[in-house]
Design a protein around this motif. Structure first.
Motif, PDB file in Angstrom:
ATOM      1  N   SER A  74       8.512 -51.924 -14.586  1.00 58.77           N
ATOM      2  CA  SER A  74       8.215 -52.833 -15.694  1.00 58.77           C
ATOM      3  C   SER A  74       8.970 -52.478 -16.965  1.00 58.77           C
ATOM      4  O   SER A  74       8.835 -53.173 -17.978  1.00 58.77           O
ATOM      5  CB  SER A  74       6.707 -52.829 -15.989  1.00 58.77           C
ATOM      6  N   ASP A  75       9.763 -51.385 -16.930  1.00 62.58           N
ATOM      7  CA  ASP A  75      10.514 -51.050 -18.142  1.00 62.58           C
ATOM      8  C   ASP A  75      11.580 -52.111 -18.398  1.00 62.58           C
ATOM      9  O   ASP A  75      11.903 -52.919 -17.516  1.00 62.58           O
ATOM     10  CB  ASP A  75      11.131 -49.650 -18.058  1.00 62.58           C
ATOM     11  N   THR A  76      12.121 -52.126 -19.583  1.00 56.51           N
ATOM     12  CA  THR A  76      13.039 -53.189 -19.979  1.00 56.51           C
ATOM     13  C   THR A  76      14.507 -52.792 -19.853  1.00 56.51           C
ATOM     14  O   THR A  76      15.379 -53.470 -20.388  1.00 56.51           O
ATOM     15  CB  THR A  76      12.759 -53.612 -21.434  1.00 56.51           C
ATOM     16  N   LEU A  77      14.778 -51.716 -19.111  1.00 55.08           N
ATOM     17  CA  LEU A  77      16.157 -51.299 -18.882  1.00 55.08           C
ATOM     18  C   LEU A  77      16.825 -52.261 -17.901  1.00 55.08           C
ATOM     19  O   LEU A  77      16.149 -52.949 -17.123  1.00 55.08           O
ATOM     20  CB  LEU A  77      16.194 -49.877 -18.327  1.00 55.08           C
ATOM     21  N   PRO A  78      18.157 -52.321 -17.897  1.00 50.97           N
ATOM     22  CA  PRO A  78      18.839 -53.164 -16.909  1.00 50.97           C
ATOM     23  C   PRO A  78      18.467 -52.756 -15.487  1.00 50.97           C
ATOM     24  O   PRO A  78      18.175 -51.585 -15.214  1.00 50.97           O
ATOM     25  CB  PRO A  78      20.331 -52.901 -17.191  1.00 50.97           C
ATOM     26  N   LEU A  79      18.469 -53.714 -14.570  1.00 51.77           N
ATOM     27  CA  LEU A  79      18.118 -53.437 -13.180  1.00 51.77           C
ATOM     28  C   LEU A  79      19.133 -52.474 -12.556  1.00 51.77           C
ATOM     29  O   LEU A  79      20.326 -52.538 -12.851  1.00 51.77           O
ATOM     30  CB  LEU A  79      18.068 -54.744 -12.390  1.00 51.77           C
ATOM     31  N   ASP A  80      18.651 -51.607 -11.696  1.00 56.10           N
ATOM     32  CA  ASP A  80      19.485 -50.574 -11.078  1.00 56.10           C
ATOM     33  C   ASP A  80      20.306 -51.175  -9.933  1.00 56.10           C
ATOM     34  O   ASP A  80      19.757 -51.619  -8.926  1.00 56.10           O
ATOM     35  CB  ASP A  80      18.593 -49.454 -10.551  1.00 56.10           C
ATOM     36  N   VAL A  81      21.627 -51.201 -10.079  1.00 54.58           N
ATOM     37  CA  VAL A  81      22.504 -51.802  -9.072  1.00 54.58           C
ATOM     38  C   VAL A  81      23.107 -50.762  -8.133  1.00 54.58           C
ATOM     39  O   VAL A  81      23.868 -51.118  -7.220  1.00 54.58           O
ATOM     40  CB  VAL A  81      23.649 -52.592  -9.746  1.00 54.58           C
ATOM     41  N   ARG A  82      22.760 -49.508  -8.300  1.00 57.86           N
ATOM     42  CA  ARG A  82      23.359 -48.455  -7.479  1.00 57.86           C
ATOM     43  C   ARG A  82      22.892 -48.561  -6.030  1.00 57.86           C
ATOM     44  O   ARG A  82      21.716 -48.770  -5.755  1.00 57.86           O
ATOM     45  CB  ARG A  82      22.993 -47.075  -8.033  1.00 57.86           C
ATOM     46  N   ASN A  83      23.852 -48.399  -5.116  1.00 53.36           N
ATOM     47  CA  ASN A  83      23.558 -48.361  -3.676  1.00 53.36           C
ATOM     48  C   ASN A  83      22.751 -49.575  -3.205  1.00 53.36           C
ATOM     49  O   ASN A  83      21.795 -49.445  -2.437  1.00 53.36           O
ATOM     50  CB  ASN A  83      22.793 -47.079  -3.328  1.00 53.36           C
ATOM     51  N   THR A  84      23.134 -50.748  -3.683  1.00 57.32           N
ATOM     52  CA  THR A  84      22.410 -51.957  -3.291  1.00 57.32           C
ATOM     53  C   THR A  84      23.210 -52.826  -2.310  1.00 57.32           C
ATOM     54  O   THR A  84      22.659 -53.261  -1.297  1.00 57.32           O
ATOM     55  CB  THR A  84      22.055 -52.803  -4.524  1.00 57.32           C
ATOM     56  N   LEU A  85      24.467 -53.097  -2.598  1.00 56.53           N
ATOM     57  CA  LEU A  85      25.263 -53.955  -1.724  1.00 56.53           C
ATOM     58  C   LEU A  85      25.372 -53.348  -0.325  1.00 56.53           C
ATOM     59  O   LEU A  85      25.753 -52.183  -0.163  1.00 56.53           O
ATOM     60  CB  LEU A  85      26.662 -54.172  -2.307  1.00 56.53           C
ATOM     61  N   GLY A  86      25.033 -54.143   0.677  1.00 54.95           N
ATOM     62  CA  GLY A  86      25.094 -53.677   2.056  1.00 54.95           C
ATOM     63  C   GLY A  86      23.793 -53.091   2.563  1.00 54.95           C
ATOM     64  O   GLY A  86      23.621 -52.879   3.757  1.00 54.95           O
ATOM     65  N   SER A  87      22.858 -52.826   1.654  1.00 56.09           N
ATOM     66  CA  SER A  87      21.533 -52.336   2.029  1.00 56.09           C
ATOM     67  C   SER A  87      20.570 -53.518   1.940  1.00 56.09           C
ATOM     68  O   SER A  87      20.233 -53.946   0.833  1.00 56.09           O
ATOM     69  CB  SER A  87      21.107 -51.215   1.075  1.00 56.09           C
ATOM     70  N   PRO A  88      20.143 -54.097   3.069  1.00 49.74           N
ATOM     71  CA  PRO A  88      19.495 -55.423   3.057  1.00 49.74           C
ATOM     72  C   PRO A  88      18.338 -55.610   2.086  1.00 49.74           C
ATOM     73  O   PRO A  88      18.360 -56.551   1.287  1.00 49.74           O
ATOM     74  CB  PRO A  88      19.046 -55.616   4.515  1.00 49.74           C
ATOM     75  N   ILE A  89      17.329 -54.751   2.120  1.00 51.89           N
ATOM     76  CA  ILE A  89      16.176 -54.951   1.249  1.00 51.89           C
ATOM     77  C   ILE A  89      16.544 -54.721  -0.214  1.00 51.89           C
ATOM     78  O   ILE A  89      16.145 -55.482  -1.101  1.00 51.89           O
ATOM     79  CB  ILE A  89      14.999 -54.039   1.662  1.00 51.89           C
ATOM     80  N   ARG A  90      17.333 -53.687  -0.474  1.00 55.84           N
ATOM     81  CA  ARG A  90      17.726 -53.402  -1.852  1.00 55.84           C
ATOM     82  C   ARG A  90      18.576 -54.534  -2.418  1.00 55.84           C
ATOM     83  O   ARG A  90      18.360 -54.987  -3.535  1.00 55.84           O
ATOM     84  CB  ARG A  90      18.496 -52.076  -1.921  1.00 55.84           C
ATOM     85  N   GLU A  91      19.550 -55.009  -1.643  1.00 55.49           N
ATOM     86  CA  GLU A  91      20.419 -56.088  -2.130  1.00 55.49           C
ATOM     87  C   GLU A  91      19.633 -57.368  -2.331  1.00 55.49           C
ATOM     88  O   GLU A  91      19.769 -58.033  -3.366  1.00 55.49           O
ATOM     89  CB  GLU A  91      21.562 -56.327  -1.140  1.00 55.49           C
ATOM     90  N   TRP A  92      18.802 -57.715  -1.369  1.00 56.55           N
ATOM     91  CA  TRP A  92      18.027 -58.960  -1.479  1.00 56.55           C
ATOM     92  C   TRP A  92      17.055 -58.910  -2.656  1.00 56.55           C
ATOM     93  O   TRP A  92      16.927 -59.883  -3.415  1.00 56.55           O
ATOM     94  CB  TRP A  92      17.262 -59.197  -0.178  1.00 56.55           C
TER      95      TRP A  92
END
Length: 402
Positions: free
Chosen positions: A240-258
């Motif tokens: 719930s913090d207002t920092l930008p969403l964490d994009v690390r290690n997301t592309l190619g990882s189905p649940i994280r990317e989705w």
């Protein structure tokens, strides 16, 4: 009836009549315009919820539909009603709510507000209720404006000729309509004169903007999935913090990317809208944070349910190449990614029907069902922590979409 209102109603009736004309829809598969909760008794639950809040949210956008500025833009929209430009499909979805396409975001925000409504109404409490209603409206307007902006066709300078003039004109109208909705919503937010609320909504606008630059896209700016990766951890923690969403290690990882894509495309906005409703009612920071997590997981649950319905529908509905079933299928069978790479130049030439059959041969459907159940259970859990009132039972009814 005042003359001005009669004029607006005549304009709106004429526009909607024109938009009912059957037109050939674009064969581009775009990301879902709005999430569709597939529930058999959806209309009944919506009506019950509207009785609780005492506000017909199905007409929430009527205020801006009847404004002079929007009426003038809509009159120009009539000029491209027979084209296959995506803005026509977007307009029909907003005006006609075809097959219950609209998630009741505003209604859920008002239900949360109702659950924390004081028992003894005062003039100050009435103002809080009015502000919460404005919050629900502007949240809907931001969402609609965002998707109108995304309904554009990329036409290169080399391809421009007389045959593309209509599409170029439609692009301009889409930009103007989207701008009008976003500017109006921001004006409504400013009039609330609540710095904390403005900050929350601005973080959601930041997330929406950043989402447009996440991952690869084809020539029509349609998102393409990341290359499948084999990772041991495939969860995305929503904070719930207002920092930008964490994009690390997301592309190619189905649940994280989705999850990240869904949060970019509206989950963050809906979460902040729910959080803002409790902020306006003077609830604690802890309760506000729970409301954000509830809204985020509810949005994720609805999205998973919608994508599951689209990929399994006998009507061969269009689906997105970054939907959960596709991402799970690529993870289960990485060889399918070669077909995605061929679509990078333009997904219009992609054989979606063949790829759908390939997806159905994998474990994608089962994993998408689990994804829905997981997020629906989390949304229910946060609701239980917020309140056990009868109003919240209605919210739980809206969560059960499968």
């Amino acid at each position: 009836m005042p003359y001005a209102l009669m004029r607006h109603l005549r304009r709106t009736a004429l526009i909607t009549q024109q938009l009912r004309v059957e037109s050939t829809m674009t064969n581009l598969t775009r990301e879902d315009f709005l999430f569709r909760p597939p529930l058999a008794h959806w209309t009944k639950i919506i009506k019950e919820a509207e009785k609780i809040v005492g506000y017909p949210t199905s007409f929430m956008n009527l205020r801006w539909l009847l404004s002079d500025e929007f009426a003038n833009l809509a009159m120009h929209l009539r000029k491209v009603v027979d084209s296959n430009h995506p803005i026509i499909k977007t307009a029909k979805t907003v005006l006609f709510n075809e097959q219950n396409n609209l998630q009741p975001w505003g209604l859920v925000i008002l239900l949360l507000s109702k659950a924390f409504e004081p028992s003894n109404s005062t003039l100050l409490d009435d103002q809080v209720t009015q502000n919460q209603r404005i919050l629900a409206e502007l949240t809907e307007m931001i969402r609609t404006g965002h998707y109108v902006h995304r309904g554009l066709l990329n036409i290169s300078i080399e391809e421009r000729n007389q045959s593309t003039d209509t599409s170029i004109f439609a692009n301009r109208i889409a930009v103007l309509i989207g701008d009008y909705l976003l500017v109006t919503a921001n004006g409504m937010l400013a009039k609330l004169k609540n710095q904390d609320l403005s900050y929350l909504i601005s973080t959601a606008l930041r997330d929406i903007s950043e989402g447009e630059f996440f991952g690869e896209r084809d020539a029509q700016n349609m998102p393409l999935p990341g290359k499948p990766l084999f990772v041991s951890v495939d969860e995305f923690e929503i904070s719930s913090d207002t920092l930008p969403l964490d994009v690390r290690n997301t592309l190619g990882s189905p649940i994280r990317e989705w999850t990240l894509r869904t949060m970019y495309n509206g989950g963050s906005l809906f979460g902040r809208g729910c959080q803002g409703a409790l902020l306006l009612s003077g609830q604690t920071l802890e309760e506000q944070e729970r409301a954000y997590l509830f809204g985020s997981h509810l949005c994720l649950a609805w999205q998973a349910a919608s994508e599951l319905q689209k990929i399994t529908s006998e009507k061969k509905e269009s689906y997105s190449l970054v939907s959960a079933p596709v991402l799970f299928a690529l993870n289960d069978n990485p060889d399918l990614y070669s077909e995605i790479e061929e679509a990078k130049h333009n997904s219009a030439n992609f054989d979606f029907n063949k790829f759908r059959m390939d997806v159905l041969k994998t474990n994608a459907i089962e994993r998408t069902k689990l994804l829905y159940i997981n997020n629906a259970n989390k949304a229910n859990g946060y609701i239980d922590m917020l309140s056990d009132s009868s109003v919240m039972n209605t919210v739980k009814g809206l969560i059960k979409t499968l």
